[in-house]
Enzyme design. Structure first.
Site, short mmCIF file in Angstrom:
data_model
loop_
_atom_site.label_atom_id
_atom_site.label_comp_id
_atom_site.label_asym_id
_atom_site.label_seq_id
_atom_site.Cartn_x
_atom_site.Cartn_y
_atom_site.Cartn_z
N LYS A 76 0.85 -1.20 0.00
CA LYS A 76 0.00 0.00 0.00
C LYS A 76 0.88 1.25 0.00
O LYS A 76 1.88 1.31 0.73
CB LYS A 76 -0.90 -0.03 1.24
CG LYS A 76 -1.98 1.03 1.29
CD LYS A 76 -2.88 0.80 2.50
CE LYS A 76 -3.96 1.85 2.64
NZ LYS A 76 -4.77 1.65 3.87
N SER A 151 -9.70 2.04 2.87
CA SER A 151 -8.83 2.78 1.97
C SER A 151 -7.93 1.88 1.13
O SER A 151 -7.48 2.29 0.06
CB SER A 151 -7.98 3.77 2.77
OG SER A 151 -7.12 3.09 3.67
N SER A 175 -9.71 -0.48 6.98
CA SER A 175 -9.15 -0.37 5.63
C SER A 175 -8.46 -1.60 5.07
O SER A 175 -8.11 -1.61 3.90
CB SER A 175 -8.17 0.81 5.57
OG SER A 175 -8.91 1.99 5.49
N1 GLN Z 1 -12.85 4.23 6.23
C1 GLN Z 1 -12.30 4.67 7.49
C2 GLN Z 1 -11.92 6.11 7.38
O1 GLN Z 1 -12.22 6.69 6.41
C3 GLN Z 1 -11.13 3.80 7.87
C4 GLN Z 1 -9.90 4.10 7.14
C5 GLN Z 1 -8.74 3.23 7.49
O2 GLN Z 1 -8.87 2.18 8.13
N2 GLN Z 1 -7.56 3.70 7.12
O3 GLN Z 1 -11.34 6.68 8.25
#
Ligand code: GLN
Length: 487
Positions: A76, A151, A175
């Site tokens: 990532k 994400s 994410s």
């Molecule tokens: N979707 C969540 C957010 O927008 C989690 C994101 C993540 O785990 N990096 O914060």
């Protein structure tokens, strides 16, 4: 498609060690696959062809050994890779090449893996769909008109599309798990502090957790074992041995769960989940009962406050962490024409460099931390966090693990949740409590709803990462893995 790209990480490691395939052949097969499909999937922001082939050649020459020698991996783009572009999918870091490797990247190299490149994500890991990437969204290999989750949608899509057998993600609120769920792959969030944050571009430091993405549970456990363990460079890293996650996955694969108690969280029942998600979840519970597990209903009354608490804590920490992107030290600088003040240059750079969701989080977090409001918002959210932790602790006195759907809905079409941020935040309704508590959780495919994958979440007590692998592997032994339509 070459057969090498269809193989699991465990099979590839064995074939390479047994000289049935060379690491260079394996790397080339995956690079060819990326060339063939990534224009449509857009899982990668950067493909490191030369680096991958050189690392593979070193394995073939016997210079690099390790349990995953020659197995390709995608990383990532929020994780620092020495000399290889690292942008966190933000314009503000365009062109930045870190001068060092993150600890987990060092460990990936030590395990012998071959890094193919960097995967797409929501900017600074804020989002659930990759639609907030500054470089364009990733498309779900199951249906290119739908989101791959976020994400870490790029990591999940890369493995679902057979561009890589393994990938690294990071999980702050879901994410790794939510992209795993909507792409029919496995994603695990280790115990917080179980995997090093050194070299991870910080979003919310008290929640960020790197972890594995794979097409099956054993591969996820192998990758978990390769990257986990204490790191003196991360002050929140846990100085304890890593539980035997690989052994637990293999035990689970035998399909025996006798004596294992699974807690179904009462408060999650019917909480906005699509009917197809709920029926796949309930069928999985029946399958687990057939394997010997016992189902117990448990109440976690404070889970309903997890989402609001998270959206105070995570943006607060983000507003502080993202202050470092000031146009002076890294990446983008705008308006530095010799006539402007430092403050003007910083403000022009941040205005141009950050996307709308990142700005929303910075504004929210700055407000929550401001003098006079700190106790009412950030302080209150921390108290709620303690209550959620107590819910988990009380539940784990009665059951071995908690289970739920990973996310309330299957992969949604692009654009359907971007106009109202709250609709996007709901994707993490079931994943966020675990992040606030700090325990491990995994998403494993459990069936289809209208032709799209559904994920089953297993949450375990802190430092009992092995337990979630056992249950996930048992479920996998019953429902099997999922294969997307050919691309
Ligand atoms: N979707 C969540 C957010 O927008 C989690 C994101 C993540 O785990 N990096 O914060």
């Amino acid at each position: 498609m070459s057969d090498l790209t269809k193989m699991s990480a465990a099979q590839l490691a064995k074939a390479i060690a047994g000289k049935e395939a060379s690491a260079v052949e394996v790397a080339q097969a995956h690079l060819d696959r990326i060339d063939a499909v990534d224009e449509r999937v857009h899982a990668f922001l950067h493909v490191d062809r030369e680096g991958a082939l050189a690392a593979a050649a070193a394995v073939d020459a016997g210079e690099v050994t390790g349990p995953l020698a020659g197995v390709p991996v995608a990383v990532k783009d929020v994780i620092a890779t020495k000399g290889v572009p690292t942008t966190a999918a933000s314009k503000i870091l365009e062109g930045w090449r870190p001068p060092y490797d993150a600890t987990i990247v060092e460990r990936l190299r030590a395990a012998g893996t071959v890094m193919l490149g960097k995967t797409n994500m929501d900017e600074f890991a804020m989002g659930s769909s990759t639609e907030y990437s500054a470089y364009g969204a990733t498309n779900n290999p199951w249906d290119l008109g739908r989101i791959p989750g976020g994400s870490g949608g790029g990591s999940a899509a890369a493995i679902a599309a057979y561009e890589a057998p393994l990938a690294i993600g990071t999980d702050t609120g879901g994410s790794i798990r939510q992209p795993g769920a909507v792409t029919g792959t496995v994603g695990a969030k280790p115990t917080y502090g179980g995997t090093s944050r050194y070299g991870l571009i910080a979003f919310s430091s008290s929640l960020d957790t790197p972890g594995p993405c794979a097409r099956n549970v054993e591969d996820a456990a192998l990758l978990h074992a390769a990257i986990a363990g204490h790191d003196w460079r991360d002050s929140t890293s846990i100085p304890q041995p890593v539980p035997d996650v690989v052994g637990a996955a293999r035990l689970g694969a035998t399909g025996d769960l006798s004596g294992v108690k699974l807690g179904v969280v009462k408060e999650f029942a019917g909480d906005g989940s699509e009917p197809g998600v709920l029926s796949a979840f309930h069928e999985s519970l029946e399958a687990l009962v057939k394997l010997g597990a016992e189902i117990v209903e448990v109440s976690c009354p404070h889970f309903q406050y997890a989402l609001p608490a998270y959206y105070l804590i995570a943006p607060s920490e983000a507003s502080s962490n993202l202050a470092r992107f000031d146009g002076v030290r890294y990446g983008l600088r705008v308006g530095d024409d010799g006539n402007r003040s430092l403050e003007e240059v910083m403000s022009l750079t941040r205005e141009a460099g950050f996307g709308p969701e990142v700005k929303r989080r910075i504004i929210l977090g700055t407000y929550a931390l401001s003098s006079g409001y700190y106790d009412a918002y950030y302080g209150q959210a921390q108290k709620v966090r303690t209550l959620i932790t107590r819910d988990f602790e009380a539940a784990f006195e009665r059951v071995d693990v908690l289970v739920s759907p990973t996310t309330p809905f299957v992969a949604f079409p692009f654009g359907s949740r971007t106009s109202d941020p709250y609709q996007m935040y709901l994707a993490d309704l079931f994943t966020i409590p675990t992040n606030l508590y700090g325990g491990p959780a995994i998403s494993v495919p459990c069936g289809l709803s209208e032709g799209l994958p559904v994920g089953f979440q297993v949450m375990a007590p802190t430092l009992a990462d092995d337990r979630m692998y056992r249950v996930a592997a048992a479920l996998e032994s019953s429902v099997g893995t999922l294969t997307p339509p050919a691309l």
